[in-house]
Design a protein around this motif. Structure first.
Motif, PDB file in Angstrom:
ATOM      1  N   MET A 124       0.853  -1.037   0.097  1.00 20.73           N
ATOM      2  CA  MET A 124      -0.053   0.123  -0.026  1.00 20.73           C
ATOM      3  C   MET A 124       1.004   1.240  -0.025  1.00 20.73           C
ATOM      4  O   MET A 124       0.655   2.182  -0.721  1.00 20.73           O
ATOM      5  N   GLN A 125       1.913   1.235   0.925  1.00 19.45           N
ATOM      6  CA  GLN A 125       2.672   2.304   0.657  1.00 19.45           C
ATOM      7  C   GLN A 125       3.618   2.531  -0.387  1.00 19.45           C
ATOM      8  O   GLN A 125       3.810   3.762  -0.862  1.00 19.45           O
ATOM      9  N   THR A 126       3.959   1.541  -0.966  1.00 15.60           N
ATOM     10  CA  THR A 126       4.519   1.436  -2.353  1.00 15.60           C
ATOM     11  C   THR A 126       3.673   2.200  -3.536  1.00 15.60           C
ATOM     12  O   THR A 126       4.013   2.868  -4.282  1.00 15.60           O
ATOM     13  N   ALA A 127       2.420   1.795  -3.374  1.00 19.74           N
ATOM     14  CA  ALA A 127       1.288   2.363  -4.205  1.00 19.74           C
ATOM     15  C   ALA A 127       1.300   3.812  -3.958  1.00 19.74           C
ATOM     16  O   ALA A 127       1.117   4.569  -5.154  1.00 19.74           O
ATOM     17  N   SER A 128       1.222   4.311  -2.776  1.00 23.71           N
ATOM     18  CA  SER A 128       0.964   5.510  -2.236  1.00 23.71           C
ATOM     19  C   SER A 128       2.101   6.389  -2.782  1.00 23.71           C
ATOM     20  O   SER A 128       2.110   7.500  -3.281  1.00 23.71           O
ATOM     21  N   ARG A 129       3.508   5.762  -2.859  1.00 23.93           N
ATOM     22  CA  ARG A 129       4.567   6.394  -2.980  1.00 23.93           C
ATOM     23  C   ARG A 129       4.595   7.006  -4.375  1.00 23.93           C
ATOM     24  O   ARG A 129       4.939   7.788  -5.100  1.00 23.93           O
ATOM     25  N   SER A 130       4.142   5.736  -5.181  1.00 25.79           N
ATOM     26  CA  SER A 130       4.501   5.633  -6.716  1.00 25.79           C
ATOM     27  C   SER A 130       3.453   6.836  -7.489  1.00 25.79           C
ATOM     28  O   SER A 130       3.759   7.407  -8.159  1.00 25.79           O
ATOM     29  N   ARG A 131       2.291   6.862  -6.781  1.00 27.13           N
ATOM     30  CA  ARG A 131       1.037   7.813  -7.120  1.00 27.13           C
ATOM     31  C   ARG A 131       1.883   9.185  -6.936  1.00 27.13           C
ATOM     32  O   ARG A 131       1.617  10.031  -7.662  1.00 27.13           O
ATOM     33  N   PHE A 132       2.316   9.294  -5.848  1.00 30.72           N
ATOM     34  CA  PHE A 132       2.788  10.763  -5.691  1.00 30.72           C
ATOM     35  C   PHE A 132       4.027  11.172  -6.340  1.00 30.72           C
ATOM     36  O   PHE A 132       3.762  12.420  -6.917  1.00 30.72           O
ATOM     37  N   TYR A 133       4.913  10.461  -6.726  1.00 26.91           N
ATOM     38  CA  TYR A 133       5.929  10.614  -7.549  1.00 26.91           C
ATOM     39  C   TYR A 133       5.367  10.861  -8.993  1.00 26.91           C
ATOM     40  O   TYR A 133       5.998  11.675  -9.897  1.00 26.91           O
ATOM     41  N   TRP A 134       4.425   9.942  -9.675  1.00 27.26           N
ATOM     42  CA  TRP A 134       3.990  10.295 -10.675  1.00 27.26           C
ATOM     43  C   TRP A 134       2.914  11.471 -10.793  1.00 27.26           C
ATOM     44  O   TRP A 134       3.281  12.208 -11.917  1.00 27.26           O
ATOM     45  N   LEU A 135       2.573  11.881 -10.022  1.00 28.44           N
ATOM     46  CA  LEU A 135       1.619  13.035 -10.087  1.00 28.44           C
ATOM     47  C   LEU A 135       2.522  14.501  -9.952  1.00 28.44           C
ATOM     48  O   LEU A 135       2.478  15.411 -10.833  1.00 28.44           O
ATOM     49  N   ASN A 136       3.622  14.202  -8.999  1.00 34.23           N
ATOM     50  CA  ASN A 136       4.404  15.537  -8.863  1.00 34.23           C
ATOM     51  C   ASN A 136       5.619  15.849  -9.643  1.00 34.23           C
ATOM     52  O   ASN A 136       5.952  16.868  -9.868  1.00 34.23           O
ATOM     53  N   ARG A 142       4.629  13.619   4.508  1.00 33.42           N
ATOM     54  CA  ARG A 142       3.646  14.621   5.089  1.00 33.42           C
ATOM     55  C   ARG A 142       3.021  15.307   3.627  1.00 33.42           C
ATOM     56  O   ARG A 142       1.675  15.570   3.840  1.00 33.42           O
ATOM     57  N   LEU A 143       3.587  15.399   2.720  1.00 31.10           N
ATOM     58  CA  LEU A 143       3.083  16.135   1.547  1.00 31.10           C
ATOM     59  C   LEU A 143       2.102  15.268   0.493  1.00 31.10           C
ATOM     60  O   LEU A 143       1.129  15.708   0.019  1.00 31.10           O
ATOM     61  N   GLU A 144       2.001  13.853   0.951  1.00 28.44           N
ATOM     62  CA  GLU A 144       1.160  13.104   0.165  1.00 28.44           C
ATOM     63  C   GLU A 144       0.024  12.622   1.092  1.00 28.44           C
ATOM     64  O   GLU A 144      -0.821  12.114   0.682  1.00 28.44           O
ATOM     65  N   MET A 145      -0.128  12.967   2.201  1.00 27.33           N
ATOM     66  CA  MET A 145      -1.285  12.710   3.173  1.00 27.33           C
ATOM     67  C   MET A 145      -2.578  13.418   2.579  1.00 27.33           C
ATOM     68  O   MET A 145      -2.496  14.572   2.033  1.00 27.33           O
ATOM     69  N   PRO A 146      -3.553  12.798   2.659  1.00 27.20           N
ATOM     70  CA  PRO A 146      -4.966  13.267   2.089  1.00 27.20           C
ATOM     71  C   PRO A 146      -5.491  14.542   3.047  1.00 27.20           C
ATOM     72  O   PRO A 146      -5.190  14.654   4.088  1.00 27.20           O
ATOM     73  N   VAL A 147      -6.013  15.500   2.066  1.00 24.24           N
ATOM     74  CA  VAL A 147      -6.413  16.649   2.647  1.00 24.24           C
ATOM     75  C   VAL A 147      -7.780  16.471   3.601  1.00 24.24           C
ATOM     76  O   VAL A 147      -8.307  15.398   3.566  1.00 24.24           O
ATOM     77  N   ARG A 157      -0.356  21.993   1.631  1.00 28.56           N
ATOM     78  CA  ARG A 157      -0.519  20.419   1.405  1.00 28.56           C
ATOM     79  C   ARG A 157       0.163  19.927   2.761  1.00 28.56           C
ATOM     80  O   ARG A 157      -0.066  19.118   3.495  1.00 28.56           O
ATOM     81  N   ARG A 158       1.265  20.697   3.376  1.00 29.92           N
ATOM     82  CA  ARG A 158       1.758  20.143   4.506  1.00 29.92           C
ATOM     83  C   ARG A 158       0.783  20.096   5.706  1.00 29.92           C
ATOM     84  O   ARG A 158       0.656  19.163   6.468  1.00 29.92           O
ATOM     85  N   TYR A 159      -0.349  21.006   5.754  1.00 26.97           N
ATOM     86  CA  TYR A 159      -1.253  21.098   6.623  1.00 26.97           C
ATOM     87  C   TYR A 159      -2.655  20.522   6.231  1.00 26.97           C
ATOM     88  O   TYR A 159      -3.484  20.503   6.880  1.00 26.97           O
ATOM     89  N   ARG A 160      -2.556  19.926   4.971  1.00 27.64           N
ATOM     90  CA  ARG A 160      -3.641  19.160   4.516  1.00 27.64           C
ATOM     91  C   ARG A 160      -4.953  19.915   4.436  1.00 27.64           C
ATOM     92  O   ARG A 160      -5.939  19.615   4.419  1.00 27.64           O
ATOM     93  N   TRP A 161      -4.761  21.276   3.972  1.00 29.60           N
ATOM     94  CA  TRP A 161      -5.827  22.175   3.963  1.00 29.60           C
ATOM     95  C   TRP A 161      -6.635  21.735   2.658  1.00 29.60           C
ATOM     96  O   TRP A 161      -6.225  21.514   1.652  1.00 29.60           O
TER      97      TRP A 161
END
Length: 281
Positions: A1-13, A255-260, A196-200
């Protein structure tokens, strides 16, 4: 799950901006679309860009527009400096000073600056790095503005950035690629990563607003003949990457990939005591 989340973060950003870079290179740098677009605003009879001679347009879109990023950067610098002041005030030694600051309502500002020291320092550094990257690219590609080229009555032959690029030394006197004015608007993307840090939950609105600001800044210079449209796209790509890499260094990917936060969750965040959100979090 963490790997998928990491991959999604890097793909998007990272993936999307890099894909945009490829598209811009193929669609604009290897074609004449840039020139065709600028031709729409060029008067071949007078050999001028008419909007370049409208002083009110120049003042509003070029001079006054700088107020937004300039003031944002200046506020961040002042806030970062003030953030070091409040921790030095001790109740047992500086009671009178603290009471005075409370009375004139400066104390809450100092406490806010201290609590958000990392964010203020991030904005200052992200602005500086973004500006530095743009200046480096300008000097090491030596691209002249459309209005300076023979295509539009100037004296310099038009060349693309990759034809002049030199990694280690200044390539020449041209300073038009990427768009400097556009990059000023795009630097506001630094605020998006703070959000994004504060998930606003309004963080995406800040992102879209910053992108829109950069495109407006860039396009107004295009219609005046001082840039090609691709210069604006390249500015946005480089500033995004600069702000992103700086944010990763300051906050970390987790921190940056946490959902708002949802609307119902935000009051809980606001209600947290100051001690739960230290300046070095």
């Amino acid at each position: 799950m963490q790997t998928a989340s990491r991959s999604r973060f890097y793909w998007l950003n990272f993936g999307i901006p890099l894909a945009c870079a490829v598209v811009v290179f193929l669609m604009f740098d290897l074609t004449r679309i840039d020139i065709a677009f600028n031709n729409l605003f060029y008067d071949p009879v007078t050999q001028t860009f008419p909007l370049d001679h409208v002083h009110l347009f120049e003042k509003i879109t070029h001079k006054w527009a700088r107020i937004i990023p300039n003031w944002t950067g200046e506020i961040a610098i002042i806030g970062a400096l003030l953030s070091f002041l409040w921790p030095r005030l001790k109740a047992e030694k500086h009671a009178k000073i603290i009471d005075f600051l409370e009375k004139i309502r400066v104390a809450p500002v100092l406490r806010f600056a201290t609590r958000h020291r990392r964010d203020l320092l991030y904005v200052v550094l992200a602005f500086s790095i973004s500006t530095g990257v743009i200046h480096y690219l300008k000097g090491h590609t030596s691209v002249y503005c459309p209005i300076e080229t023979t295509q539009y009555g100037g004296k310099i032959e038009h060349k693309e950035w990759y034809e002049n690029f030199d990694l280690l030394k200044v390539a020449g006197d041209g300073r038009c690629w990427p768009g400097g004015h556009a990059s000023g608007g795009f630097t506001m993307l630094a605020l998006y990563f703070v959000a994004r840090r504060y998930r606003w939950r309004y963080s995406k609105a800040i992102m879209y607003g910053s992108l829109a600001l950069g495109f407006v800044y860039g396009t107004t210079r295009v219609v005046q003949g001082w840039h090609y449209m691709s210069h604006t796209f390249w500015a946005g790509i480089f500033v995004w990457l600069a702000c992103l890499l700086t944010a990763l260094a300051f906050y970390g990917r987790a921190r940056l990939e946490m959902p708002v936060l949802g609307k119902a969750e935000e009051p809980a965040l606001v209600a947290q005591p100051v001690g739960l959100m230290p300046a070095d979090q």
